[in-house]
Design an enzyme around this catalytic site. Structure first.
Site, mmCIF file in Angstrom:
data_model
loop_
_atom_site.group_PDB
_atom_site.id
_atom_site.type_symbol
_atom_site.label_atom_id
_atom_site.label_comp_id
_atom_site.label_asym_id
_atom_site.label_seq_id
_atom_site.Cartn_x
_atom_site.Cartn_y
_atom_site.Cartn_z
ATOM 1 C CG LEU A 199 -1.902 -1.033 1.146
ATOM 2 C CD1 LEU A 199 -2.847 -0.943 2.587
ATOM 3 C CD2 LEU A 199 -2.878 -1.021 0.034
ATOM 4 C CB CYS A 200 4.220 2.374 -0.149
ATOM 5 S SG CYS A 200 4.944 0.808 -0.047
ATOM 6 N N GLY A 201 2.188 2.555 -3.290
ATOM 7 C CA GLY A 201 2.323 2.814 -4.681
ATOM 8 C C GLY A 201 3.333 1.845 -5.132
#
Length: 323
Positions: free
Chosen positions: A87-89
């Site tokens: 969930l950090c691109g």
């Protein structure tokens, strides 16, 4: 067209997701602030060490040790920095993609089996295992809690292998933190150390803001230009008559490993700050998308509700006319 009940269910679901992404964005913002403070606390040591080396090298042009002598590459090592969670691109995906590209490069010359991987972070560790690479240890704990002592242990292990000829080149793959909205994927040679190149490296960072806006980027750009102008000034030795005791090689043998420890720890702090910044931006984008989707769903809900009311009124009026 979906029913009013279905639309209300989607609105509730998107609202729930929005609360999660908004909370994760605030958590990432807080962690980013702590990561920036950690980098800021490290900078005085970095500045002083660079000052000592610049001054010394400006006076001693022939200074050289075993750690800064290039040689033919028969075995190589990669220290790759990722995160433990997602969930950090594209933070993890881009790092792993570059690692795979570097391994393919080495595979054409020295073979995949001669490339050792030191994975910092669970994501790269799992991927390296799946790819069948030569993984040396597992350092997932460092990705969450940067530890200078463990960084020194890794640097000393790599330095020992390099000194004994077991490794001929070590590279770092990580994200250099420039600001909350800009993290640059970097491939840097760790060993042998090119001291002059390392001292001229880009240390530009914005450690004061966690806001990723265009205005802050313009400010950072102007600030960076002024910083580069100052760095272009010629370095002059503090004293032309250095007295080196016991000898030049012994002094550099003490200073260069400290610089290597600093390089590894700096890369870890940069990667840690970049992870939180990337997650903050990704969660902010997700929250904005949820807001846009909620606006569309509310509009659709109001239209459907109005259409249902109009249909009921027409039925009532039609019944009255027939009567």
């Amino acid at each position: 067209m979906p029913s009013l009940k279905e639309i209300k269910g989607r609105i509730a679901s998107v609202n729930s997701t929005r609360k999660i992404t908004s909370a994760m964005k605030m958590v990432a913002s807080s962690k980013l602030h702590h990561a920036q403070v950690a980098i800021q606390n490290m900078l005085p040591y970095e500045t002083m060490l660079e000052h000592i080396l610049k001054s010394f090298l400006a006076a001693e042009a022939e200074a050289q040790t075993i750690f800064d002598k290039p040689r033919p590459v028969r075995r190589a090592a990669l220290v790759v920095f990722t995160s433990n969670s997602s969930l950090c691109g594209g933070f993890n995906a881009n790092t792993i993609k570059l690692m795979a590209h570097i391994v393919d490069e080495y595979a054409q010359t020295i073979g995949r089996d001669n490339v050792e991987i030191y994975p910092i972070g669970r994501k790269v560790y799992e991927k390296a295992q799946k790819m069948g690479l030569n993984v040396q240890g597992e350092y997932s704990a460092l990705a969450d809690k940067p530890n200078v002592a463990q960084c020194i242990d890794i640097a000393m292990e790599l330095g020992k292998k390099f000194a004994e000829g077991k490794i001929d080149k070590v590279e770092l793959v990580y994200h250099h933190f420039k600001s909350a909205g800009s993290q640059i994927l970097t491939r840097k040679t760790f060993l042998p150390i090119d001291i002059e190149t390392e001292l001229k490296a880009d240390h530009e960072r914005d450690l004061t803001s966690v806001i990723a806006t265009k205005e802050s980027q313009e400010y950072l750009k102007k600030r960076g230009e002024r910083t580069r102008e100052r760095e272009l000034e010629e370095v002059k030795p503090l004293n032309d008559n250095f007295i080196v005791e016991p000898d030049m090689e012994s002094v550099l043998t003490q200073l260069i490993p400290k610089m290597a420890h600093l390089m590894l720890y700096t890369a870890l702090l940069d990667s840690n700050a970049s992870e939180h910044a990337a997650r903050m931006v990704a969660m902010q984008t997700a929250t904005d998308n949820a807001d846009e989707l909620l606006r569309e769903l509310n509009l659709q809900y109001n239209k459907s509700r109005q259409q249902a009311i109009t249909s009921e009124l027409l039925d009532i009026v039609g019944g009255s006319v027939n009567n």
